[in-house]
Write an enzyme that holds these catalytic residues in place. Structure first.
Site, mmCIF file in Angstrom:
data_model
loop_
_atom_site.group_PDB
_atom_site.id
_atom_site.type_symbol
_atom_site.label_atom_id
_atom_site.label_comp_id
_atom_site.label_asym_id
_atom_site.label_seq_id
_atom_site.Cartn_x
_atom_site.Cartn_y
_atom_site.Cartn_z
ATOM 1 N N ASP A 172 0.838 -1.198 0.000
ATOM 2 C CA ASP A 172 0.000 0.000 0.000
ATOM 3 C C ASP A 172 0.871 1.246 0.000
ATOM 4 O O ASP A 172 2.022 1.205 -0.431
ATOM 5 C CB ASP A 172 -0.925 -0.031 1.228
ATOM 6 C CG ASP A 172 -2.303 0.545 0.943
ATOM 7 O OD1 ASP A 172 -2.401 1.764 0.748
ATOM 8 O OD2 ASP A 172 -3.277 -0.228 0.917
ATOM 9 N N SER A 207 -11.355 -1.182 -0.395
ATOM 10 C CA SER A 207 -10.024 -1.186 0.213
ATOM 11 C C SER A 207 -10.081 -1.580 1.678
ATOM 12 O O SER A 207 -9.127 -2.146 2.211
ATOM 13 C CB SER A 207 -9.391 0.206 0.125
ATOM 14 O OG SER A 207 -8.763 0.418 -1.103
ATOM 15 N N HIS A 235 -3.889 5.880 3.596
ATOM 16 C CA HIS A 235 -4.585 4.673 3.145
ATOM 17 C C HIS A 235 -3.967 3.389 3.708
ATOM 18 O O HIS A 235 -4.669 2.521 4.234
ATOM 19 C CB HIS A 235 -4.572 4.647 1.614
ATOM 20 C CG HIS A 235 -5.437 3.611 0.989
ATOM 21 N ND1 HIS A 235 -4.990 2.338 0.725
ATOM 22 C CD2 HIS A 235 -6.712 3.663 0.554
ATOM 23 C CE1 HIS A 235 -5.963 1.640 0.160
ATOM 24 N NE2 HIS A 235 -7.021 2.431 0.039
#
Length: 604
Positions: free
Chosen positions: A205, A449, A271
């Site tokens: 990520d 996600s 994220h």
């Protein structure tokens, strides 16, 4: 939808005014005007629905864009290509050599790094041209046409599938425990299994805040490395990879940097930390949130570079590292729509990871469509859709026969990074749309996600409980123990308790008796299997395939047959020709008042 998003942007910009002071002071000043975080009693379904409706939808999958004058090749059998003196690509095959010369591909480098003393040649190479008129798409097509490579793919920019826009916050984690049964039964699962430090979850990520108060104790420490000595102690090709690696910048610091969304300009560098929190935040520590994997460890695999870009080259290196280091579960909350070379190249990488015992899990994407994304749609990958807090498919979630399993992915409360100062523009979105309080590093988010790491965390529990179970069968077990969601085209809903409590997926032996289903091979199967059966007398025979919800999905035989042995093939499709999702199915043989059954395991 674009109009709605622009309205949110305009509203946020109206609220945005310069605030002097440090980053922390700016956050506090902005937070003073923001809505207060909801109290425990306010965490109702209606409150969550209102909150979800107030935020912009997660962004759709962006088209793959070229990252530079590079081609990435997965080598097939034989020596079609090698690295010669000075890093020049060489080939003894005329068609390959001609293509290299035609496109000026004069530099080659191995993707990933071989272990010290490894005798095997590189499996993946990056080829570079310095010509100004270089066309990566045409060059890839010509090299593929030689038939000498497993895959040839331009170096693309990929995208995360982010939200755009006793644990203290446990009451906000409806996906852990919800009175309306929209959760995945994690507390019941934790009564039986809490994972362990030898089970690792790779987070491929934007990076993971390794010092986050809810993650610091759950970050994997490479036992083969001595911190800070500047040596590659374990001989894996990476110096001081004590807490993972930054494949975007090629250094040993996997902590996140700002990553600005191209459409809105919002910093989504949080994220990876958000994903890591859902998968494996420290649980039972009176701090922050509860991570699904409890005692499992996070391996940060940062694939974003300093410019905020994620390339398929960085992802390839991260894949190979995860395979080499024996990661238990690889979480990929990122991807791309299909583009020339993308499905084949991702499949080659997934195959390497799968053969190394890595269970690959990927988010399906936020387009609200049935169009496959990659790597989620690859074989040997558990593709994850998102559900809302009513147990329905979230309207932004992708779906289709290529999706394997679903998990909560809307109004998810998790950790955000605090290792760098967030710009004021992004802070407005964090504060007003995702309920960050300006001080504590947690907020809301929506997207496949965030459904993905919930599955990865539970997969970590399962892999700790059954470490000898191969990745494909571990994935199949998660699917088989899920709760059916008929008509949603997202597979079953993840059920953590059943995943760790149910007997492991097994193939039944053929039943005894004159009427019987005999050898079924292969089983498990991917594309086709052959069912052998015996009838004691002539008469009408019916052989049908049922799913675990008891629905007949395919009729293989419905005709009069003579006594004796017979065989029929099934290609994993339904009666209308649709490709069925991975799962456990039951073959039912009926003849002369007798019935025989056998489980079939379909793996995609």
């Amino acid at each position: 939808m674009v109009t709605v998003r622009r309205l949110f942007l305009v509203s946020a910009l109206i609220l945005l005014v310069p605030v002097p002071g440090t980053g922390a002071e700016r956050g506090s000043a902005l937070a003073a005007a923001a809505p207060a975080p909801r109290a425990a009693g306010a965490a109702s379904a209606s409150g969550r629905a209102a909150l979800l409706a107030s935020r912009p939808v997660p962004p759709r999958t962006q088209p793959a864009a070229l990252a530079g004058n590079e081609l990435l090749v997965a080598l097939g059998d034989g020596g079609a290509l090698r690295i010669g003196p000075g890093g020049r690509p060489e080939s003894g095959e005329p068609a390959v050599a001609a293509a290299l010369a035609r496109f000026g591909l004069d530099r080659a480098a191995a993707l990933g790094r071989p272990r010290k003393g490894a005798a095997s040649a590189p499996r993946f190479l990056a080829l570079t041209s310095r010509r100004a008129d270089f066309d990566p798409l045409e060059a890839a097509q010509v090299l593929r046409a030689t038939g000498r490579f497993r895959a040839v793919c331009p170096n693309y920019r990929l995208h995360v599938f982010p939200t755009l826009p006793n644990d203290h916050y446990l009451y906000l984690q409806w996906y852990v425990s919800d009175p309306g049964d929209a959760d995945v039964d994690l507390p019941e699962a934790w009564d039986l299994e809490r994972g362990g430090s030898n089970t690792t979850i790779g987070i491929m990520d934007t990076g993971v805040d390794t010092g986050h108060p809810d993650l610091a104790s759950r970050i994997w420490i490479n036992p083969g490395e001595t911190p800070g000595n500047g040596l590659d102690d374990d001989g894996n090709g990476y110096v001081d990879d004590v807490k993972g690696w930054d494949f975007g910048n090629d250094d040993a610091d996997p902590n996140p940097e700002p990553v600005y969304d191209a459409e809105t300009g919002i910093d989504v560098g949080f994220h990876g930390t958000f994903v890591a929190g859902i998968a494996c935040a420290s649980t039972g520590n009176v701090e922050g949130i509860a991570g699904a994997g409890w005692n499992c460890r996070v391996v940060p695999l940062k694939v974003a570079n300093a410019a905020g870009e994620i390339t398929s080259e960085a992802v390839a290196a991260a894949f190979l590292y995860a395979a080499d280091m024996g990661v238990s579960v690889l979480n990929m909350s990122l991807g791309s729509a299909a583009a020339p070379g993308v499905p084949e190249f991702f499949q080659a990488l997934v195959d390497v990871a799968d053969s190394a015992g890595v269970l690959c899990v990927a988010s399906a994407g936020n387009d609200g469509s049935n169009t496959p994304t990659y790597p989620a749609a690859c074989n040997h990958v558990l593709a994850v859709a998102a559900l809302d807090d009513a147990g329905a498919r979230a309207d932004f979630s992708n779906y289709g026969s290529w999706v394997d399993i679903a998990a909560p992915g809307a109004s998810m409360w998790s950790s955000i990074c605090r290792n760098y100062v967030v710009d004021d523009y992004s802070q407005v979105f964090y504060l007003y749309l995702w309920y960050w309080d300006g001080e504590h590093p947690y907020m809301y988010g929506d997207g496949t996600s965030f459904a993905c790491p919930l599955v990865s965390g539970v997969a970590g529990l399962l892999r700790h409980r059954a470490p000898s179970l191969p990745p494909d069968l571990a994935a199949q077990h998660l699917i088989a123990t899920g709760d059916p969601l008929p008509g949603l085209e997202v597979g079953p809903k993840l059920n953590a308790y059943r995943a760790v409590s149910a007997p492991l997926v097994a193939v039944d032996e053929a039943p005894a008796g004159a009427l019987g289903l005999g050898r079924v091979a292969p089983n498990p199967f991917r594309s086709s299997t052959l069912l052998e059966f015996t009838t004691a007398a002539s008469g009408r025979v019916r052989l049908s395939i049922y799913d675990l919800a008891g629905r007949r999905v395919r009729e293989i035989v419905d005709e009069a047959l003579p006594a004796g042995r017979h065989a029929r093939a099934w290609n994993g499709t339904s009666s209308d020709g649709a490709r069925l999702a991975s799962g456990v199915y039951v073959a039912v043989l009926e003849s002369g008042g007798g019935t025989a059954r056998q489980k079939l395991v379909l793996l995609r």
